[in-house]
Design a protein around this motif. Structure first.
Motif, PDB file in Angstrom:
ATOM      1  N   ASN A 127       6.098  -6.388   8.079  1.00 43.04           N
ATOM      2  CA  ASN A 127       5.718  -7.013   7.147  1.00 43.04           C
ATOM      3  C   ASN A 127       4.493  -7.826   7.236  1.00 43.04           C
ATOM      4  OD1 ASN A 127       7.749  -6.196   5.681  1.00 43.04           O
ATOM      5  ND2 ASN A 127       9.386  -7.883   6.184  1.00 43.04           N
ATOM      6  N   ASN A 128       4.204  -8.528   8.213  1.00 38.26           N
ATOM      7  CA  ASN A 128       3.002  -9.472   8.361  1.00 38.26           C
ATOM      8  C   ASN A 128       2.030  -8.680   9.019  1.00 38.26           C
ATOM      9  OD1 ASN A 128       4.325 -11.585   7.483  1.00 38.26           O
ATOM     10  ND2 ASN A 128       5.192 -12.151   9.441  1.00 38.26           N
ATOM     11  N   PHE A 129       1.746  -7.365   9.190  1.00 32.78           N
ATOM     12  CA  PHE A 129       1.031  -6.542  10.050  1.00 32.78           C
ATOM     13  C   PHE A 129      -0.347  -6.550   8.957  1.00 32.78           C
ATOM     14  CE2 PHE A 129      -1.262  -2.443  10.453  1.00 32.78           C
ATOM     15  CZ  PHE A 129      -1.259  -2.282  11.627  1.00 32.78           C
ATOM     16  N   THR A 130      -0.287  -6.604   7.699  1.00 31.22           N
ATOM     17  CA  THR A 130      -1.585  -6.800   6.840  1.00 31.22           C
ATOM     18  C   THR A 130      -1.110  -7.625   5.430  1.00 31.22           C
ATOM     19  OG1 THR A 130      -3.173  -5.738   5.577  1.00 31.22           O
ATOM     20  CG2 THR A 130      -1.103  -4.542   5.818  1.00 31.22           C
ATOM     21  N   ASN A 131      -1.953  -8.297   5.107  1.00 32.15           N
ATOM     22  CA  ASN A 131      -1.655  -9.167   3.844  1.00 32.15           C
ATOM     23  C   ASN A 131      -1.475  -8.444   2.402  1.00 32.15           C
ATOM     24  OD1 ASN A 131      -1.622 -11.631   5.317  1.00 32.15           O
ATOM     25  ND2 ASN A 131      -3.873 -12.000   5.021  1.00 32.15           N
ATOM     26  N   THR A 180       2.083  -5.268  -4.760  1.00 32.73           N
ATOM     27  CA  THR A 180       1.684  -6.080  -3.582  1.00 32.73           C
ATOM     28  C   THR A 180       0.115  -5.337  -3.324  1.00 32.73           C
ATOM     29  OG1 THR A 180       2.432  -4.581  -1.950  1.00 32.73           O
ATOM     30  CG2 THR A 180       3.722  -6.613  -2.144  1.00 32.73           C
ATOM     31  N   GLN A 231      -0.297  -9.308  19.821  1.00 30.28           N
ATOM     32  CA  GLN A 231      -1.164 -10.208  19.161  1.00 30.28           C
ATOM     33  C   GLN A 231      -2.513  -9.766  19.612  1.00 30.28           C
ATOM     34  OE1 GLN A 231       0.353 -14.220  20.233  1.00 30.28           O
ATOM     35  NE2 GLN A 231       1.929 -14.135  18.463  1.00 30.28           N
ATOM     36  N   TYR A 270       2.080  -6.621  17.692  1.00 26.65           N
ATOM     37  CA  TYR A 270       3.026  -7.199  18.306  1.00 26.65           C
ATOM     38  C   TYR A 270       2.714  -7.883  19.607  1.00 26.65           C
ATOM     39  CZ  TYR A 270       7.063  -5.415  15.520  1.00 26.65           C
ATOM     40  OH  TYR A 270       7.656  -4.906  14.233  1.00 26.65           O
ATOM     41  N   ARG A 310      -0.270  -2.503   2.212  1.00 28.20           N
ATOM     42  CA  ARG A 310       0.520  -1.793   3.248  1.00 28.20           C
ATOM     43  C   ARG A 310       1.135  -0.411   2.494  1.00 28.20           C
ATOM     44  NH1 ARG A 310       5.549  -3.725   3.322  1.00 28.20           N
ATOM     45  NH2 ARG A 310       6.196  -2.854   5.459  1.00 28.20           N
TER      46      ARG A 310
END
Length: 331
Positions: A92-96, A17, A210, A208, A99
């Motif tokens: 998981n969706n914190f950064t593309n 990743t 947003q 969280y 990580r």
């Protein structure tokens, strides 16, 4: 104060990743390239900084057993292997991407708690000179990169980071925000790491909710570095992030030969891998005795700094083709 330890690192399980410069190749091939980089980084750093302990840190040291040639060389260089768990994880969706870069906080925590003064460096680096003769410091530090205020770097620009800074510290920023790269960093004491951990926790909460938040460890470093006024470990003396490919982006400067370390993100599967093969195929004792200018010539020809020659172009195109389309070479 001088550095007595340096650490290079690799997070094994999710290697797929966080190396976008090597997309479209298998995890196994990517790992092979990264261990090539590790050998080059560890050898060259130890060559120019004798007496400094060199560590390889991972959450899974056993992965090295799959690469016996690399493991043997690292042992010959005197590299110390250290396994620590990855605890500073983000959603998981914190950064593309990137990580895994937060693993650097676990590494910093380990060395601070064990009272070891240690530089943390990226794998895709090569040393061409010593660092300790050029560094005087008594506080945390890293590499200041003079990005434009509006340049987007890993999802944020400096103006956006300033707003996060002001919200986190609840105070107006009275100066320009420093941008610190992640390729080299040093935490002087536990209080610095605690601030970074608090900022990471805050950023996860903002994620969280947003709201705008940091995406990478560089963003964390930049905010805390500005607050604490970190030392610049020397884009003019120590290290610089150098992009080498003329058909994509090239920022090579003549003064790069005066640095101690080159950070070469897009040489992972080209020039740095050729340097690994050079090290593998030569006598280690003779390599350590090789004069600085001779080593610089070999490195320069391999990575295209300061001059990118036709021979390198041909080799690069071949290597890139073979790394992305290996099946073509088996026909």
């Amino acid at each position: 104060m001088l550095f007595r330890s340096a650490a290079f690192w690799l997070l094994a399980p999710t290697i797929d990743t966080y190396t976008p410069q090597m997309n479209n190749i298998t995890i196994e091939r990517k790992l092979n390239y990264l261990f090539n980089n590790l050998v080059v980084a560890a050898f060259s750093f130890s060559k120019f900084n004798p007496g400094v302990k060199v560590y390889f840190v991972s959450d899974n040291i056993k992965v090295l057993e799959q690469y016996p040639n690399h493991q043997k060389l690292l042992l010959q260089f005197g590299v110390i292997f250290k396994e620590i768990p990855f605890t500073h994880q983000v959603p998981n969706n914190f950064t593309n991407t990137w990580r895994e870069q937060f693993f650097a906080l676990d590494i910093a925590s380990y060395f601070i708690l064990n009272n070891i003064k240690c530089l943390i460096l990226d794998l895709d680096t090569v040393s061409i000179d010593t660092i300790n003769d050029k560094m005087k410091f008594d506080k945390s530090g890293g590499l200041i990169i003079p990005y434009d205020q509006h340049a987007q770097v890993n999802g944020l620009n400096r103006k956006q980071l300033e707003k996060i800074y002001q919200n986190f510290f609840n105070q107006k920023l009275g100066k320009e925000l420093f941008w610190h790269g992640g390729e080299i960093v040093y935490f002087f004491d536990r209080s610095t790491l605690e601030k970074i951990e608090m900022l990471l926790t805050y950023s996860i909460e903002e994620f969280y909710a947003q709201n705008s938040h940091i995406f990478t460890e560089e963003h964390l470093y930049s905010i805390i570095a500005t607050y604490e006024n970190w030392s610049d470990l020397g884009s003019d003396k120590i290290i610089r992030r150098i992009w080498t490919r003329p058909w994509v982006f090239r920022n090579v400067e003549k003064g790069d030969v005066e640095l101690s370390i080159w950070h070469l993100p897009n040489e992972k599967n080209t020039g740095l891998t050729r340097l690994y093969k050079f090290i593998l195929n030569n006598n280690i004792i003779e390599l350590y005795a090789l004069p600085k200018n001779n080593w610089l010539k070999i490195v320069s020809d391999s990575v295209g700094v300061p001059n990118y020659k036709m021979k390198k172009l041909i080799l690069d195109l071949y290597d890139l083709k073979s790394s992305i389309f290996p099946a073509l070479l088996d026909r």
